[in-house]
Design an enzyme around this catalytic site. Structure first.
Site, PDB file in Angstrom:
ATOM      1  N   CYS A  78       0.893  -0.921   0.192  1.00 39.05           N
ATOM      2  CA  CYS A  78       0.068  -0.584   0.111  1.00 39.05           C
ATOM      3  C   CYS A  78       1.047   0.811  -0.260  1.00 39.05           C
ATOM      4  CB  CYS A  78      -0.877  -0.151   1.458  1.00 39.05           C
ATOM      5  SG  CYS A  78      -1.997  -0.984   1.329  1.00 39.05           S
ATOM      6  N   GLU A 119       8.555 -15.323  -8.686  1.00 36.35           N
ATOM      7  CA  GLU A 119       8.050 -13.701  -8.806  1.00 36.35           C
ATOM      8  C   GLU A 119       7.646 -12.572  -9.241  1.00 36.35           C
ATOM      9  OE1 GLU A 119      10.207 -11.941  -4.461  1.00 36.35           O
ATOM     10  OE2 GLU A 119      11.506 -11.902  -6.753  1.00 36.35           O
ATOM     11  N   ARG A 153       5.025  -0.616  -4.416  1.00 38.54           N
ATOM     12  CA  ARG A 153       4.733  -0.601  -2.971  1.00 38.54           C
ATOM     13  C   ARG A 153       4.011  -2.187  -2.844  1.00 38.54           C
ATOM     14  NH1 ARG A 153       6.751   1.549   1.050  1.00 38.54           N
ATOM     15  NH2 ARG A 153       4.846   1.122   2.372  1.00 38.54           N
ATOM     16  N   TRP A 156      -3.538  -2.611  -1.152  1.00 41.67           N
ATOM     17  CA  TRP A 156      -3.206  -3.782  -1.548  1.00 41.67           C
ATOM     18  C   TRP A 156      -4.262  -3.777  -0.320  1.00 41.67           C
ATOM     19  CZ3 TRP A 156      -1.626  -8.062   0.928  1.00 41.67           C
ATOM     20  CH2 TRP A 156      -0.714  -8.962   0.596  1.00 41.67           C
ATOM     21  N   HIS A 216      16.663 -37.865  -2.603  1.00 42.12           N
ATOM     22  CA  HIS A 216      15.406 -37.557  -1.076  1.00 42.12           C
ATOM     23  C   HIS A 216      14.311 -37.524  -1.545  1.00 42.12           C
ATOM     24  CE1 HIS A 216      18.125 -39.278   0.825  1.00 42.12           C
ATOM     25  NE2 HIS A 216      19.414 -37.911   1.289  1.00 42.12           N
ATOM     26  N   GLU A 243      18.233 -17.437  -3.789  1.00 41.38           N
ATOM     27  CA  GLU A 243      17.450 -16.294  -4.424  1.00 41.38           C
ATOM     28  C   GLU A 243      17.181 -17.010  -6.039  1.00 41.38           C
ATOM     29  OE1 GLU A 243      17.235 -12.171  -4.552  1.00 41.38           O
ATOM     30  OE2 GLU A 243      17.341 -13.775  -2.955  1.00 41.38           O
ATOM     31  N   LYS A 252       5.846  -4.361  -2.357  1.00 42.35           N
ATOM     32  CA  LYS A 252       7.931  -4.263  -1.677  1.00 42.35           C
ATOM     33  C   LYS A 252       7.857  -3.947  -0.162  1.00 42.35           C
ATOM     34  CE  LYS A 252      11.878  -2.631  -2.993  1.00 42.35           C
ATOM     35  NZ  LYS A 252      13.180  -3.461  -3.702  1.00 42.35           N
ATOM     36  N   LYS A 290      13.983 -15.626  -7.368  1.00 41.25           N
ATOM     37  CA  LYS A 290      14.031 -14.595  -9.194  1.00 41.25           C
ATOM     38  C   LYS A 290      12.869 -14.490  -9.495  1.00 41.25           C
ATOM     39  CE  LYS A 290      15.226 -11.407  -6.652  1.00 41.25           C
ATOM     40  NZ  LYS A 290      14.906 -11.694  -5.863  1.00 41.25           N
ATOM     41  N   ASN A 335      -2.826   2.460   5.883  1.00 45.25           N
ATOM     42  CA  ASN A 335      -1.977   0.767   5.441  1.00 45.25           C
ATOM     43  C   ASN A 335      -1.826   0.741   7.062  1.00 45.25           C
ATOM     44  OD1 ASN A 335      -1.196   2.760   2.935  1.00 45.25           O
ATOM     45  ND2 ASN A 335       1.058   2.879   3.465  1.00 45.25           N
ATOM     46  N   GLY A 336      -1.467  -0.670   6.989  1.00 50.50           N
ATOM     47  CA  GLY A 336      -1.699  -1.716   7.796  1.00 50.50           C
ATOM     48  C   GLY A 336      -2.703  -2.679   8.042  1.00 50.50           C
TER      49      GLY A 336
END
Length: 609
Positions: free
Chosen positions: A2, A489, A27, A75, A505, A482, A604, A486, A101-102
């Protein structure tokens, strides 16, 4: 997650609000809206979808007049993405409007109490509850500051809340708890925002609002109060970024720009902590006496910050011979960990990540010292930690981190070398050689970036893949997790990373003809074993690509693609091996037509649980 902007001054507010919201698109959001005061009335315009819809509805700001306003990109948390659920929200009379926000954790309880007092609700959001709670106390006490302080006393959760009252047409009020908010002042105007890029075009003089501080914003500046409505003195911080740093600079996407900024980021972060060829932590506050007695390190982070921590674990233990454990911040905060004098390193690009902030507070409750590795000056984690290492990545706009992750790696290398120096686990000549080698990394990353067309071509050849596996051992495994993140995402391709020895395994049952397997091969003593694991998948039909240190001779395996990275000390190879993986994810995302900088469902700065 947000975004909030606010403005009051001599200019028309709506174009400034829209411009600020554009700077906060990274964001993550699904709807947007503005509320602007004009002639004692509040005009609210909201839209579902991308910000361009709101810009069209307001004729890029020209259709909504007024010099005082607030804006928001939402968001979704409570209620689906829709125009009704979008912010700003208002009371029934449209005399109070707010953005938030929150998450208000006890919103259902508060909503039930307000319904008993005659309130009705048009949305599914906790923010409408917050707005009407402020309205209730404003009508009760006829005092805008008290209404907000009473709100804060009764709400559980996190929030950055900005409020306008019709009876105060030239004022914006705000409060925050565990969700970021900054205030900017300039000649003839004042601003509020969730993050610096939103207002950097207008001012570099910024106040960071502390938890449970109330702000009264007028065109001639800002006044700060505690919950008892007593005035608080604050000192502004001068932002060193320029506005150009938050622009694309000719690149098609912020992510590609930020990938290309990594050589400078490495150099800047090194210069922050290396003086005259020696590692100097005096700015950070870490003293040799403290480091010498240190008997353990706990690293916590989320997402890529956690992955940087995994690399750090290998490097610190190998060089400094101090036990390290790496924890997901969301797990560390809830599992009542056993600790005995370790240093807790909290890694976060924004310095506002909710789980990481909670983990830091949990560590402090246990009496542990904390070191923040953050990118944002004055952020919550930076303010609350005992020591702070500021990574010098500058503003990172793309949701998928690249340069901030790289800066975190550099911070980890420097910490490991300094700890080894103090504990004398390696001699002075080795320390000097390691620092010297670090200084070669920017040029080596430049060389990798100059050869990016090979990655672009490979992306075109593999754009149809729907399942990808990354494997490696040691630091190579840390790079793989990582690289896998990426890819997930921004390309939306399913991918997983495994320690190469774990394939047998169970995971190898997922390999079928055409499955893409990416092997990371930079750790000399482990390459032969990882190659054997790759051959196992190849014999089952997998397409193999590898990232390999130059000079390494692979056996005749027939691997389809080999991408070479320059030689460096084995402890630092993550900084080079990750570059081809970042570029691969980027080009696959572009080829698939995705929104590279703003991938679906992601934000973000994750400031809620």
């Amino acid at each position: 997650m947000c975004g909030i902007v606010g403005y009051i001054g001599k200019e028309q507010a709506t174009p400034i609000l829209l411009d600020g919201l554009k700077k906060l698109e990274y964001r993550g959001y699904d709807s947007a809206g503005i509320a602007v005061m004009n002639g004692g009335e509040i005009n609210i315009v909201k839209a579902k979808g991308r910000l361009k819809v709101l810009c069209q509805m307001t004729d890029d700001g020209a259709a909504v007049k007024g010099a005082c306003g607030i804006g928001h990109t939402r968001w979704a948390t409570h209620g689906e993405p829709s125009e009704t659920n979008a912010h700003p929200h208002c009371n029934d009379e449209k005399t109070i409007a707010a953005v938030h926000n929150g998450i208000i954790e006890n919103y259902a309880e508060l909503k039930a109490k307000l319904i008993r007092r005659g309130y009705t609700f048009y949305s599914q959001t906790d923010t409408e509850v917050a707005t009407k709670l402020v309205d209730y106390y404003y009508k009760k006490y006829n005092d805008p500051l008290r209404a907000i302080s009473e709100f804060a006393l009764r709400v559980r959760g996190s929030y950055a809340l900005a409020v306008m009252y019709c009876e105060y047409p030239e004022t914006v009020f705000a409060i925050r708890k565990d969700s970021p908010m900054i205030i900017g002042t300039a000649k003839g105007g004042a601003f509020l925002a969730s993050d610096v890029p939103a207002i950097l075009k207008y001012t570099k003089s910024v106040y960071y609002v502390d938890n449970l501080e109330i702000v009264r914003l007028k065109s001639d500046g800002a006044t700060f109060f505690n919950l008892d409505r007593e005035e608080v003195e604050k000192v502004p911080v001068e932002i060193t970024w320029d506005a150009e740093a938050a622009e694309k600079g000719g690149f098609e996407h912020f992510m590609l720009k930020e990938i290309h900024e990594q050589p400078k980021v490495i150099a800047d972060t090194l210069n922050y902590a290396v003086k005259n060829g020696k590692i100097d932590f005096s700015e950070i506050g870490l003293e040799n006496k403290f480091l010498k007695k240190l008997n353990g390190v706990i690293i916590v982070g989320c997402g890529s910050a956690y992955h940087a921590g995994v690399v750090m674990q290998y490097v610190i233990e190998d060089i400094a011979r101090v036990p390290v454990r790496v924890e997901l911040a969301s797990e560390f905060r809830y599992r009542n960990p056993v600790a005995s004098g370790e240093l807790v390193i909290v890694i976060s690009q924004s310095g506002e990540t909710a789980d990481s902030l909670a983990a830091l507070r949990e560590a402090k409750k246990k009496g542990l010292k904390t070191l923040a590795v953050v990118n944002v000056l004055g952020s919550s984690i930076a303010r609350e930690a005992d020591y702070v290492f500021y990574t010098k990545a500058g503003p990172e706009i793309s949701v998928a981190t690249t340069k901030a992750y790289t800066a975190q790696l550099i911070a980890g290398y420097l910490f490991a070398i300094k700890l080894a120096e103090v504990k004398k686990t390696v001699d002075a000549a080795v320390i000097s050689a390691l620092v010297t080698e670090l200084k070669t990394l920017p040029e080596k990353v430049e060389r990798l970036l100059a050869d990016k067309e090979k990655i672009q071509k490979f992306a075109a050849e593999t754009v149809d893949k729907n399942n990808v596996f990354f494997i490696g051992r040691g630091i190579d495994y840390a790079v793989g997790i990582e690289g896998s993140l990426k890819l997930k995402e921004i390309s939306y391709i399913h991918s997983e990373a495994y320690a190469a020895g774990e394939l047998k395994h169970g995971t190898i049952s997922l390999i079928e003809k055409g499955t893409l397997v990416l092997g990371v091969l930079t750790q000399g003593a482990l390459i032969e074993k990882t190659v054997s694991n790759l051959v196992e998948t190849q014999s089952r039909g997998a397409l193999i690509a590898t990232v390999v240190t130059q000079g390494v001779r692979l056996p005749e395996t027939g691997f389809e693609r080999v991408f070479y990275v320059p030689e460096t000390d084995s402890h630092f190879t993550a900084s080079l091996a990750v570059i081809p993986l970042q570029l691969l994810a980027y080009y696959l995302s572009v080829l698939r037509g995705n929104d590279v900088d703003k991938p679906r469902n992601l934000a973000k700065s994750v400031t809620v649980e």
